[in-house]
Design a protein around this motif. Structure first.
Motif, mmCIF file in Angstrom:
data_model
loop_
_atom_site.group_PDB
_atom_site.id
_atom_site.type_symbol
_atom_site.label_atom_id
_atom_site.label_comp_id
_atom_site.label_asym_id
_atom_site.label_seq_id
_atom_site.Cartn_x
_atom_site.Cartn_y
_atom_site.Cartn_z
ATOM 1 N N TYR A 116 2.277 -0.816 -7.430
ATOM 2 C CA TYR A 116 1.735 0.175 -8.357
ATOM 3 C C TYR A 116 0.772 1.115 -7.639
ATOM 4 O O TYR A 116 0.269 0.830 -6.556
ATOM 5 C CB TYR A 116 1.052 -0.520 -9.529
ATOM 6 C CG TYR A 116 2.043 -1.205 -10.440
ATOM 7 C CD1 TYR A 116 2.824 -0.454 -11.318
ATOM 8 C CD2 TYR A 116 2.214 -2.588 -10.408
ATOM 9 C CE1 TYR A 116 3.750 -1.073 -12.149
ATOM 10 C CE2 TYR A 116 3.136 -3.216 -11.238
ATOM 11 C CZ TYR A 116 3.902 -2.447 -12.105
ATOM 12 O OH TYR A 116 4.830 -3.059 -12.914
ATOM 13 N N LYS A 117 0.543 2.228 -8.290
ATOM 14 C CA LYS A 117 -0.290 3.270 -7.705
ATOM 15 C C LYS A 117 -1.690 2.737 -7.400
ATOM 16 O O LYS A 117 -2.381 2.231 -8.297
ATOM 17 C CB LYS A 117 -0.385 4.447 -8.680
ATOM 18 C CG LYS A 117 -1.093 5.676 -8.149
ATOM 19 C CD LYS A 117 -1.007 6.785 -9.185
ATOM 20 C CE LYS A 117 -1.651 8.065 -8.704
ATOM 21 N NZ LYS A 117 -1.506 9.149 -9.706
ATOM 22 N N PRO A 118 -2.127 2.855 -6.141
ATOM 23 C CA PRO A 118 -3.471 2.348 -5.809
ATOM 24 C C PRO A 118 -4.569 3.260 -6.352
ATOM 25 O O PRO A 118 -4.324 4.421 -6.688
ATOM 26 C CB PRO A 118 -3.463 2.334 -4.277
ATOM 27 C CG PRO A 118 -2.485 3.396 -3.899
ATOM 28 C CD PRO A 118 -1.428 3.393 -4.971
ATOM 29 N N LYS A 119 -5.761 2.724 -6.410
ATOM 30 C CA LYS A 119 -6.928 3.486 -6.841
ATOM 31 C C LYS A 119 -7.932 3.540 -5.704
ATOM 32 O O LYS A 119 -8.065 2.586 -4.936
ATOM 33 C CB LYS A 119 -7.564 2.837 -8.076
ATOM 34 C CG LYS A 119 -6.656 2.825 -9.298
ATOM 35 C CD LYS A 119 -7.346 2.164 -10.479
ATOM 36 C CE LYS A 119 -6.441 2.155 -11.709
ATOM 37 N NZ LYS A 119 -7.116 1.502 -12.877
ATOM 38 N N ILE A 120 -8.656 4.668 -5.612
ATOM 39 C CA ILE A 120 -9.634 4.854 -4.544
ATOM 40 C C ILE A 120 -11.010 5.056 -5.152
ATOM 41 O O ILE A 120 -11.169 5.749 -6.169
ATOM 42 C CB ILE A 120 -9.236 6.056 -3.650
ATOM 43 C CG1 ILE A 120 -10.215 6.205 -2.488
ATOM 44 C CG2 ILE A 120 -9.150 7.339 -4.453
ATOM 45 C CD1 ILE A 120 -9.793 7.275 -1.475
ATOM 46 N N THR A 121 -12.012 4.420 -4.557
ATOM 47 C CA THR A 121 -13.399 4.561 -5.001
ATOM 48 C C THR A 121 -14.257 4.985 -3.812
ATOM 49 O O THR A 121 -13.869 4.804 -2.649
ATOM 50 C CB THR A 121 -13.943 3.252 -5.591
ATOM 51 O OG1 THR A 121 -13.925 2.233 -4.572
ATOM 52 C CG2 THR A 121 -13.106 2.803 -6.780
ATOM 53 N N SER A 122 -15.439 5.530 -4.134
ATOM 54 C CA SER A 122 -16.342 6.023 -3.089
ATOM 55 C C SER A 122 -17.740 5.496 -3.328
ATOM 56 O O SER A 122 -18.214 5.438 -4.464
ATOM 57 C CB SER A 122 -16.357 7.562 -3.113
ATOM 58 O OG SER A 122 -17.365 8.071 -2.268
ATOM 59 N N ILE A 149 -1.851 -0.589 3.885
ATOM 60 C CA ILE A 149 -2.709 0.523 3.439
ATOM 61 C C ILE A 149 -2.900 1.520 4.583
ATOM 62 O O ILE A 149 -3.128 1.145 5.730
ATOM 63 C CB ILE A 149 -4.080 0.003 2.973
ATOM 64 C CG1 ILE A 149 -3.916 -1.026 1.851
ATOM 65 C CG2 ILE A 149 -4.960 1.169 2.518
ATOM 66 C CD1 ILE A 149 -3.266 -0.493 0.619
ATOM 67 N N ALA A 150 -2.829 2.795 4.236
ATOM 68 C CA ALA A 150 -3.132 3.871 5.191
ATOM 69 C C ALA A 150 -4.060 4.873 4.500
ATOM 70 O O ALA A 150 -4.053 5.002 3.267
ATOM 71 C CB ALA A 150 -1.855 4.557 5.663
ATOM 72 N N SER A 189 -2.671 5.316 0.800
ATOM 73 C CA SER A 189 -1.272 5.032 0.445
ATOM 74 C C SER A 189 -1.017 3.544 0.549
ATOM 75 O O SER A 189 -1.615 2.836 1.364
ATOM 76 C CB SER A 189 -0.311 5.794 1.363
ATOM 77 O OG SER A 189 -0.403 5.305 2.686
ATOM 78 N N SER A 190 -0.092 3.069 -0.295
ATOM 79 C CA SER A 190 0.288 1.651 -0.328
ATOM 80 C C SER A 190 1.803 1.562 -0.121
ATOM 81 O O SER A 190 2.571 2.186 -0.850
ATOM 82 C CB SER A 190 -0.106 1.037 -1.672
ATOM 83 O OG SER A 190 0.429 -0.254 -1.815
ATOM 84 N N THR A 191 2.204 0.780 0.895
ATOM 85 C CA THR A 191 3.630 0.695 1.241
ATOM 86 C C THR A 191 4.063 -0.766 1.337
ATOM 87 O O THR A 191 3.442 -1.570 2.039
ATOM 88 C CB THR A 191 3.904 1.391 2.587
ATOM 89 O OG1 THR A 191 3.433 2.736 2.527
ATOM 90 C CG2 THR A 191 5.389 1.395 2.904
ATOM 91 N N ASN A 192 5.148 -1.101 0.616
ATOM 92 C CA ASN A 192 5.797 -2.417 0.740
ATOM 93 C C ASN A 192 7.303 -2.225 0.547
ATOM 94 O O ASN A 192 7.762 -1.082 0.426
ATOM 95 C CB ASN A 192 5.175 -3.435 -0.220
ATOM 96 C CG ASN A 192 5.543 -3.190 -1.666
ATOM 97 O OD1 ASN A 192 6.209 -2.212 -2.000
ATOM 98 N ND2 ASN A 192 5.089 -4.077 -2.552
ATOM 99 N N PRO A 193 8.104 -3.309 0.525
ATOM 100 C CA PRO A 193 9.551 -3.119 0.402
ATOM 101 C C PRO A 193 9.994 -2.373 -0.855
ATOM 102 O O PRO A 193 11.103 -1.828 -0.890
ATOM 103 C CB PRO A 193 10.092 -4.561 0.392
ATOM 104 C CG PRO A 193 9.097 -5.339 1.179
ATOM 105 C CD PRO A 193 7.781 -4.726 0.818
ATOM 106 N N VAL A 194 9.160 -2.354 -1.863
ATOM 107 C CA VAL A 194 9.549 -1.649 -3.091
ATOM 108 C C VAL A 194 9.507 -0.139 -2.882
ATOM 109 O O VAL A 194 10.478 0.565 -3.149
ATOM 110 C CB VAL A 194 8.635 -2.076 -4.253
ATOM 111 C CG1 VAL A 194 9.000 -1.305 -5.512
ATOM 112 C CG2 VAL A 194 8.747 -3.577 -4.487
#
Length: 399
Positions: A116-122, A149-150, A189-194
């Motif tokens: 699922y779409k990742p979330k970013i915090t600061s 993760i990149a 960005s989040s990357t896996n086999p899906v």
């Protein structure tokens, strides 16, 4: 001689969430007779649930499951599960029984995959950062299997260095000593086999004091800036004198060069830029420069026009006199006419007067008189000065 029945099945089979999963299960010999197939489900608590018994799907699961076999089986014993969810992730046992070759089974694990779409915090907040501050971003991913993760800056992957560092699993990014160039959009960005999926972008708003620039166009000097937030006040200092211009443009006056400094202020501070600005003297395109001031040139032009006017008037007066008759010629002609009249009158008087001598009356002409008379006749009197009375009369007539 009977051949031992053998079942082939993968230890792990993964399928994306909400897709149709085909759990493959094969057996040999493919020509085995009297084949029955069974599938059971074993959860984490080791609870067993029958899904398929003797090649028939249990009624409870018929809406979601079916066997992938033909009427003659031919070595296939796969199970199709439609619209799999995370709750379907557990162990499945495939059992094959043949009346001729015995019974065999195999176990596989159904892995439900997602990303699922990742979330970013600061930390700290991205809208309160200034040059020199430090910031740490965290990427929160929800993925199975675990994703890679990149980090990206303005959609370009960030190369790690002394300023940009990440932790072991790359879930955090630390930036040491922010610069103006870090005013950008950051994401992960989040990357896996899906699939690969990116977070929303987060804007890092780096605030800094103005950097000022001076640009001269013609006789106008413009003050520009790079600043965040924007400059709210501009000032000029010209040869030490402060001048405020609302539109950040100063117009040069006179002919002397000046020392000019431009100041720009925002809430972070004040920046400035200095230079020497000289007025640009643009030569006339129609006439060469005379080096005279505008007033001197105007005076010369007026004088020339007055002289030309006087000449024109004089010429007109002369033309008028000529049209009314030549002055000298008219005057002489009138004097000559008066002279001739006087001559004629004198001649008549002499001719009528009797001649006299010592012995009596002389009826002839006195000796020498005729010659004298002839000389008078032969003499040209046209250019003699007329008598005073005639002259005055002629002058009155001419006037």
């Amino acid at each position: 001689m009977a051949v031992a029945l053998e079942v082939t099945i993968s230890d792990l089979q993964g399928f994306p969430e909400n897709s149709d999963a085909l759990l493959a299960c094969d057996y040999t010999p493919t020509g085995a007779t009297g084949v029955d197939i069974s599938w059971t489900q074993v959860n984490a608590q080791s609870d067993i649930t029958n899904l398929v018994v003797r090649s028939e799907v249990v009624d409870e699961f018929k809406s979601r499951m079916e066997l992938q076999v033909s009427d003659t089986f031919q070595g296939n014993a796969g199970l199709i599960i439609r619209n799999v969810t995370r709750e379907d992730a557990m162990s499945y046992v495939c059992s094959v029984f043949s009346t001729s070759d015995g019974q065999e089974q195999g176990v596989t694990m159904l892995q439900i995959q997602w990303n699922y779409k990742p979330k970013i915090t600061s930390d700290p907040a991205p809208d309160s950062l200034q040059v020199g501050d430090n910031v740490t971003f965290t990427c929160l991913s929800d993925a199975n299997p675990t994703s890679e993760i990149a980090w990206l800056k303005n959609n370009v992957t960030i190369e790690m260095d002394d300023r940009f560092t990440k932790n072991e699993n790359a879930s955090t990014l630390h930036i040491d000593g922010l610069t103006r160039d870090d005013h950008a959009l950051f994401s992960c960005s989040s990357t896996n086999p899906v699939k690969e999926i990116r977070s929303d972008q987060i804007e890092v708003d780096i605030e800094y004091e103005p950097e000022m620039y001076l640009n001269q166009t013609g006789n106008k000097v413009e003050c520009t800036s790079e600043a965040n937030p924007a400059v709210y006040q501009y000032e000029f200092e010209v040869d030490g004198e402060v001048v405020r211009e609302a539109d950040a443009v100063y117009e040069l006056k006179g002919t002397e060069c000046v020392n000019i400094t431009c100041f720009g202020t925002n809430k972070i501070g004040t920046g400035n830029a200095s230079d020497i600005a000289c007025p640009l003297i643009i030569p006339s395109t129609s006439q060469p420069s005379t080096g005279l001031s505008g007033g001197a040139v105007a005076g010369i032009v007026i004088g020339v026009l007055a002289l030309v006017g006087a000449v024109v008037v004089l010429v007109l007066i002369l033309l008028v006199f000529r049209k009314s008759g030549a002055y000298g010629e008219s005057k002489d002609s009138k004097w000559n006419y008066a002279e001739e009249d006087e001559k004629m009158e004198t001649k008549k008087k002499e001719e009528s007067k009797p001649a006299t001598g010592s012995g009596g009356t002389d009826t002839g002409t006195a000796p020498g008189k005729e010659g004298s008379s002839q000389e008078e006749k032969g003499k040209d009197h046209r250019y003699d000065e007329p008598p005073t009375e005639a002259k005055e009369a002629n002058e009155k007539d001419w006037v």
